[in-house]
Design a protein around this motif. Structure first.
Motif, PDB file in Angstrom:
ATOM      1  N   VAL A 113     -39.428  75.071  -4.113  1.00 31.12           N
ATOM      2  CA  VAL A 113     -39.617  73.696  -4.566  1.00 31.12           C
ATOM      3  C   VAL A 113     -38.732  72.765  -3.745  1.00 31.12           C
ATOM      4  CG1 VAL A 113     -39.617  72.120  -6.541  1.00 31.12           C
ATOM      5  CG2 VAL A 113     -39.985  74.581  -6.903  1.00 31.12           C
ATOM      6  N   LEU A 114     -39.347  71.713  -3.229  1.00 35.38           N
ATOM      7  CA  LEU A 114     -38.606  70.691  -2.488  1.00 35.38           C
ATOM      8  C   LEU A 114     -38.551  69.428  -3.331  1.00 35.38           C
ATOM      9  CD1 LEU A 114     -37.311  69.751   0.242  1.00 35.38           C
ATOM     10  CD2 LEU A 114     -39.597  68.881   0.843  1.00 35.38           C
ATOM     11  N   HIS A 115     -37.351  69.017  -3.725  1.00 38.26           N
ATOM     12  CA  HIS A 115     -37.157  67.758  -4.449  1.00 38.26           C
ATOM     13  C   HIS A 115     -36.773  66.682  -3.435  1.00 38.26           C
ATOM     14  CE1 HIS A 115     -37.118  68.574  -8.891  1.00 38.26           C
ATOM     15  NE2 HIS A 115     -37.293  69.782  -8.384  1.00 38.26           N
ATOM     16  N   VAL A 116     -37.452  65.563  -3.486  1.00 38.47           N
ATOM     17  CA  VAL A 116     -37.208  64.461  -2.562  1.00 38.47           C
ATOM     18  C   VAL A 116     -36.742  63.257  -3.367  1.00 38.47           C
ATOM     19  CG1 VAL A 116     -38.149  63.013  -0.734  1.00 38.47           C
ATOM     20  CG2 VAL A 116     -39.061  65.327  -1.098  1.00 38.47           C
ATOM     21  N   VAL A 117     -35.550  62.767  -3.059  1.00 36.06           N
ATOM     22  CA  VAL A 117     -34.990  61.601  -3.727  1.00 36.06           C
ATOM     23  C   VAL A 117     -34.433  60.679  -2.654  1.00 36.06           C
ATOM     24  CG1 VAL A 117     -32.687  62.581  -4.055  1.00 36.06           C
ATOM     25  CG2 VAL A 117     -33.548  60.901  -5.706  1.00 36.06           C
ATOM     26  N   THR A 118     -34.278  59.418  -2.968  1.00 32.19           N
ATOM     27  CA  THR A 118     -33.929  58.454  -1.924  1.00 32.19           C
ATOM     28  C   THR A 118     -32.532  58.654  -1.358  1.00 32.19           C
ATOM     29  OG1 THR A 118     -35.355  56.835  -3.000  1.00 32.19           O
ATOM     30  CG2 THR A 118     -33.803  55.997  -1.365  1.00 32.19           C
ATOM     31  N   LEU A 119     -31.522  58.796  -2.217  1.00 32.03           N
ATOM     32  CA  LEU A 119     -30.155  58.624  -1.727  1.00 32.03           C
ATOM     33  C   LEU A 119     -29.156  59.451  -2.505  1.00 32.03           C
ATOM     34  CD1 LEU A 119     -28.159  56.933   0.072  1.00 32.03           C
ATOM     35  CD2 LEU A 119     -28.093  55.277  -1.804  1.00 32.03           C
ATOM     36  N   ALA A 176     -32.456  65.067 -10.122  1.00 33.70           N
ATOM     37  CA  ALA A 176     -32.930  66.010  -9.112  1.00 33.70           C
ATOM     38  C   ALA A 176     -31.969  67.184  -8.957  1.00 33.70           C
ATOM     39  CB  ALA A 176     -33.123  65.296  -7.773  1.00 33.70           C
ATOM     40  N   LEU A 177     -30.679  66.894  -8.913  1.00 35.91           N
ATOM     41  CA  LEU A 177     -29.690  67.970  -8.782  1.00 35.91           C
ATOM     42  C   LEU A 177     -29.695  68.878 -10.003  1.00 35.91           C
ATOM     43  CD1 LEU A 177     -26.759  65.868  -7.274  1.00 35.91           C
ATOM     44  CD2 LEU A 177     -28.030  67.670  -6.085  1.00 35.91           C
ATOM     45  N   VAL A 221     -34.470  72.915  -3.384  1.00 37.01           N
ATOM     46  CA  VAL A 221     -33.635  72.199  -2.417  1.00 37.01           C
ATOM     47  C   VAL A 221     -33.889  70.704  -2.587  1.00 37.01           C
ATOM     48  CG1 VAL A 221     -33.167  71.842   0.046  1.00 37.01           C
ATOM     49  CG2 VAL A 221     -33.753  74.121  -0.789  1.00 37.01           C
ATOM     50  N   VAL A 222     -32.853  69.887  -2.343  1.00 34.33           N
ATOM     51  CA  VAL A 222     -32.979  68.434  -2.391  1.00 34.33           C
ATOM     52  C   VAL A 222     -32.989  67.872  -0.974  1.00 34.33           C
ATOM     53  CG1 VAL A 222     -31.862  66.267  -3.075  1.00 34.33           C
ATOM     54  CG2 VAL A 222     -31.916  68.197  -4.666  1.00 34.33           C
ATOM     55  N   VAL A 254     -25.990  73.001  -5.348  1.00 39.83           N
ATOM     56  CA  VAL A 254     -27.411  72.908  -4.991  1.00 39.83           C
ATOM     57  C   VAL A 254     -27.509  72.665  -3.484  1.00 39.83           C
ATOM     58  CG1 VAL A 254     -29.530  71.555  -5.250  1.00 39.83           C
ATOM     59  CG2 VAL A 254     -28.099  72.053  -7.250  1.00 39.83           C
ATOM     60  N   PRO A 255     -28.325  73.427  -2.750  1.00 37.74           N
ATOM     61  CA  PRO A 255     -28.513  73.148  -1.321  1.00 37.74           C
ATOM     62  C   PRO A 255     -29.177  71.783  -1.126  1.00 37.74           C
ATOM     63  CG  PRO A 255     -29.353  75.326  -1.900  1.00 37.74           C
ATOM     64  CD  PRO A 255     -29.068  74.622  -3.182  1.00 37.74           C
TER      65      PRO A 255
END
Length: 395
Positions: A3-9, A23-24, A38-39, A64-65
């Motif tokens: 799973v790839l979590h995508v967050v802005t900042l 997300a973390l 992963v984030v 978390v990576p």
């Protein structure tokens, strides 16, 4: 499952707040259950200069990576929405192809929206989570962004996660009259904690505000509550923590001076997560009088350590706080000139009463254990992911 979590900042002070923390937390819980999570995000503030150099960016956050790229502030007037990274966007296709699920914490910006559009183009399973950040607007730049991409991803994602029914309805308005992607409720969660508050009997009571110091969080109501509380509890201490998004912290300190209570207020600035939890364990009441708070992680964190909370009726967690007895819920007038400090002050005084304080302190951790632990939330999310992959396989 990968799973790839995508967050802005992500910043050292967690200045972006809730979405990154969520997300973390989700990634940590998914990994505890055996999934690879992963984030992917921008990193900012880790070295001198905008974004800092890549070698200063952490590779793990809260165990978390993370894959962080230096932030470039290309449209400063739009703040977080105006930062990006050509390097991140160039590398994104490889990250997307390697994931079984792409989970984007979506906002109208130059990172999460382009990555979500790219996931659609690459036909990757896409889950969106908006955190109350995508709602109807009259602002021309945001409406243009909706036409160029937001409406498309909201319609075509495999799943959309919402915190409250009001958030789901607001997001649906953005794409109306077209239908929204399949929607699922997913609340925020926090770890179930076995180390409650460490308040020392006989010391002065401490009241804590911890959030970005911005007007929507209503720090003014926290400060104007002080005279009401200090009239009955003259030795009470008030702590205001969180990154300042402008000169507002200084304004609040000046307001306290004008009210004659400046000596009882201390501004701590931004705190890292461990220090925030320490302050919560040492405090007696947590106050977050926001105009609107979709589902504040800080309220969950406070309740998880047994810290009674004062929140406003417009928050997504407010019904749970009221029903459980974990704190007090007050009305709030969002008008800039309004003064809701009296109501906030009276709620604080109620929670400083020994019997009420003990009841609220016990109710908070019980509520977290019943509904809002990371494990419960991760199990729900994992089920949503499996449904998405099953529909993909069947289609």
């Amino acid at each position: 499952m990968r799973v790839l979590h995508v967050v802005t900042l992500h910043t050292p002070t967690h200045a972006f707040g809730g979405p990154t923390r969520v997300a973390l937390n989700l990634c940590r819980s998914l990994r505890a259950g055996g999934d690879e999570a992963v984030v992917l995000a921008l990193g900012d503030g880790f070295a001198d200069g905008p974004g800092g150099r890549a070698e200063f960016l952490p590779r793990r956050v809260d165990d978390v990576p993370v894959k962080l790229f230096p932030a470039r502030h290309v449209l400063p007037r739009f703040e977080v929405s105006g930062i990006t990274s050509p390097a991140l966007l160039a590398n994104a296709p490889a990250y997307l192809r390697s994931a079984d699920i792409v989970h984007v914490h979506l906002m109208r910006d130059l990172i999460t929206l382009p990555v979500a559009l790219l996931a659609l183009a690459l036909r990757r399973p896409l889950v969106l989570q908006t955190h109350g950040m995508v709602d109807p607007t009259d602002k021309p730049p945001a409406r243009l962004v909706d036409v160029l991409g937001t409406r498309r991803v909201l319609r075509r994602a495999d799943a959309l996660l919402y915190l409250t029914e009001s958030e789901r309805h607001a997001t649906a308005e953005v794409v109306a009259p077209d239908p929204l992607a399949p929607a699922h409720r997913l609340v925020n969660g926090v770890p179930e904690r076995s180390d409650p508050r460490t308040g020392e009997p006989g010391r002065p009571p401490t009241i804590l505000f911890a959030a970005r110091v911005q007007r929507v969080k209503r720090p003014r109501d926290f400060v104007t509550a002080m005279p009401t509380v200090l009239e009955k509890v003259p030795d009470a201490r008030f702590l205001m923590a969180g990154p300042d998004t402008g000169p507002l912290a200084d304004e609040m300190l000046a307001l306290a001076d004008r009210l004659g209570v400046g000596g009882s207020l201390e501004y701590l600035g931004a705190l890292d997560h461990d220090e925030l939890l320490l302050r919560m364990r040492e405090a007696d009441v947590y106050v977050l009088p926001s105009t609107f708070e979709p589902f504040a992680v800080s309220i969950l964190e406070a309740m998880s350590v047994g810290l009674p909370v004062v929140v406003t009726r417009t928050g997504g967690l407010s019904p749970d706080v009221a029903a459980s007895g974990a704190g007090r819920v007050v009305d709030s007038d969002p008008a800039e000139a309004a003064d809701n400090g009296g109501a906030v002050g009276r709620a604080i005084l109620e929670l400083l009463e020994p019997e009420a304080h003990a009841e609220a302190s016990a109710a908070g951790p019980a509520l977290i254990a019943e509904r809002f632990t990371d494990g419960i939330v991760a199990d729900t999310l994992r089920g949503i992911y499996r449904d998405v992959l099953a529909r993909r396989a069947a289609g």
